[in-house]
Every structure is written in structure tokens, then in C-alpha cells.
Design a protein around this motif. Structure first.
Motif, PDB file in Angstrom:
ATOM      1  N   ARG A 158     -38.527  93.202 -70.060  1.00  0.00           N
ATOM      2  CA  ARG A 158     -39.657  92.497 -70.664  1.00  0.00           C
ATOM      3  C   ARG A 158     -39.353  91.009 -70.825  1.00  0.00           C
ATOM      4  NH1 ARG A 158     -42.517  96.299 -75.224  1.00  0.00           N
ATOM      5  NH2 ARG A 158     -43.202  97.911 -73.764  1.00  0.00           N
ATOM      6  N   TYR A 189     -40.342  84.829 -66.391  1.00  0.00           N
ATOM      7  CA  TYR A 189     -40.946  84.598 -65.083  1.00  0.00           C
ATOM      8  C   TYR A 189     -42.366  84.035 -65.234  1.00  0.00           C
ATOM      9  CZ  TYR A 189     -42.704  85.580 -60.404  1.00  0.00           C
ATOM     10  OH  TYR A 189     -43.275  85.471 -59.173  1.00  0.00           O
ATOM     11  N   LYS A 190     -43.136  84.628 -66.136  1.00  0.00           N
ATOM     12  CA  LYS A 190     -44.500  84.139 -66.364  1.00  0.00           C
ATOM     13  C   LYS A 190     -44.490  82.716 -66.917  1.00  0.00           C
ATOM     14  CE  LYS A 190     -46.653  88.618 -67.160  1.00  0.00           C
ATOM     15  NZ  LYS A 190     -47.270  89.509 -68.155  1.00  0.00           N
ATOM     16  N   LEU A 191     -43.578  82.459 -67.847  1.00  0.00           N
ATOM     17  CA  LEU A 191     -43.494  81.115 -68.415  1.00  0.00           C
ATOM     18  C   LEU A 191     -43.107  80.086 -67.365  1.00  0.00           C
ATOM     19  CD1 LEU A 191     -41.790  81.816 -71.845  1.00  0.00           C
ATOM     20  CD2 LEU A 191     -44.123  81.046 -71.465  1.00  0.00           C
ATOM     21  N   GLU A 192     -42.224  80.453 -66.462  1.00  0.00           N
ATOM     22  CA  GLU A 192     -41.847  79.541 -65.381  1.00  0.00           C
ATOM     23  C   GLU A 192     -43.038  79.244 -64.483  1.00  0.00           C
ATOM     24  OE1 GLU A 192     -38.574  81.520 -63.497  1.00  0.00           O
ATOM     25  OE2 GLU A 192     -37.105  80.547 -64.788  1.00  0.00           O
ATOM     26  N   LYS A 193     -43.838  80.268 -64.193  1.00  0.00           N
ATOM     27  CA  LYS A 193     -45.034  80.040 -63.371  1.00  0.00           C
ATOM     28  C   LYS A 193     -46.006  79.094 -64.070  1.00  0.00           C
ATOM     29  CE  LYS A 193     -45.717  83.746 -60.212  1.00  0.00           C
ATOM     30  NZ  LYS A 193     -46.654  84.762 -59.755  1.00  0.00           N
ATOM     31  N   PHE A 194     -46.247  79.346 -65.363  1.00  0.00           N
ATOM     32  CA  PHE A 194     -47.146  78.469 -66.117  1.00  0.00           C
ATOM     33  C   PHE A 194     -46.623  77.042 -66.147  1.00  0.00           C
ATOM     34  CE2 PHE A 194     -48.738  82.366 -68.429  1.00  0.00           C
ATOM     35  CZ  PHE A 194     -49.993  82.318 -67.841  1.00  0.00           C
ATOM     36  N   TYR A 195     -45.319  76.890 -66.294  1.00  0.00           N
ATOM     37  CA  TYR A 195     -44.724  75.560 -66.320  1.00  0.00           C
ATOM     38  C   TYR A 195     -44.911  74.865 -64.975  1.00  0.00           C
ATOM     39  CZ  TYR A 195     -41.346  71.818 -66.566  1.00  0.00           C
ATOM     40  OH  TYR A 195     -40.756  70.593 -66.513  1.00  0.00           O
ATOM     41  N   LYS A 214     -39.651  89.404 -67.419  1.00  0.00           N
ATOM     42  CA  LYS A 214     -41.056  89.219 -67.042  1.00  0.00           C
ATOM     43  C   LYS A 214     -41.667  88.045 -67.787  1.00  0.00           C
ATOM     44  CE  LYS A 214     -42.293  93.972 -65.816  1.00  0.00           C
ATOM     45  NZ  LYS A 214     -43.118  95.135 -66.199  1.00  0.00           N
ATOM     46  N   THR A 215     -41.364  87.952 -69.070  1.00  0.00           N
ATOM     47  CA  THR A 215     -41.912  86.863 -69.872  1.00  0.00           C
ATOM     48  C   THR A 215     -41.393  85.513 -69.377  1.00  0.00           C
ATOM     49  OG1 THR A 215     -41.978  88.337 -71.785  1.00  0.00           O
ATOM     50  CG2 THR A 215     -42.147  85.980 -72.217  1.00  0.00           C
TER      51      THR A 215
END
Length: 68
Positions: free
Chosen positions: A11, A17-23, A14-15
Motif C-alpha cells: 500500500r 507511486y501515485k504521489l510521484e505521478k501527481f508530482y 502504491k501511494t
């Protein structure tokens, strides 16, 4: 519900990874915004020159269309 260490790590991964994408998305949008601001600033600082160049371009365009 108790989570195992592996589930917690998944988890977290995943979090992150998502934060890196948003950044990355935010950074891309920020760069575009900065470029647009620089372009606007350049136009406003050199407004008279811009108007002269624009007028010359329009005149040349219409003259070339007139010949055809």
C-alpha cells in the motif's frame, strides 16, 4: 482488520507511486505555466515592437495574397 507487513508495504508503494505521478504532472503543468508567463511578459515588455512586427507580417501576407 490486521494487515500484514507485506500488505502495508504494498500500500505504501502504491501511494508513493501515485504521489510521484501527481508530482510529475504538476511539474509539467508548472513548466508550461512558467513558459506562458515568460512569453506574456516578453510581449508586454516589447509591446510596441510586437505591434510593429505584427503589422508588417499582416501587410506582407495581404500583399502576397493580392499577387496571387
Amino acid at each position: 482488520m490486521n494487515l500484514s507487513d507485506e500488505e502495508i508495504e504494498k500500500r505504501i508503494e502504491k501511494t508513493v507511486y501515485k504521489l510521484e505521478k501527481f508530482y510529475k504532472i504538476y511539474n509539467f503543468i508548472y513548466r508550461i505555466k512558467k513558459c506562458v508567463e515568460k512569453f506574456k511578459e516578453f510581449i508586454f515588455k516589447n509591446f510596441i515592437i510586437f505591434l510593429i512586427l505584427y503589422t508588417v507580417f499582416i501587410l506582407l501576407l495581404f500583399k502576397s495574397l493580392n499577387r496571387i
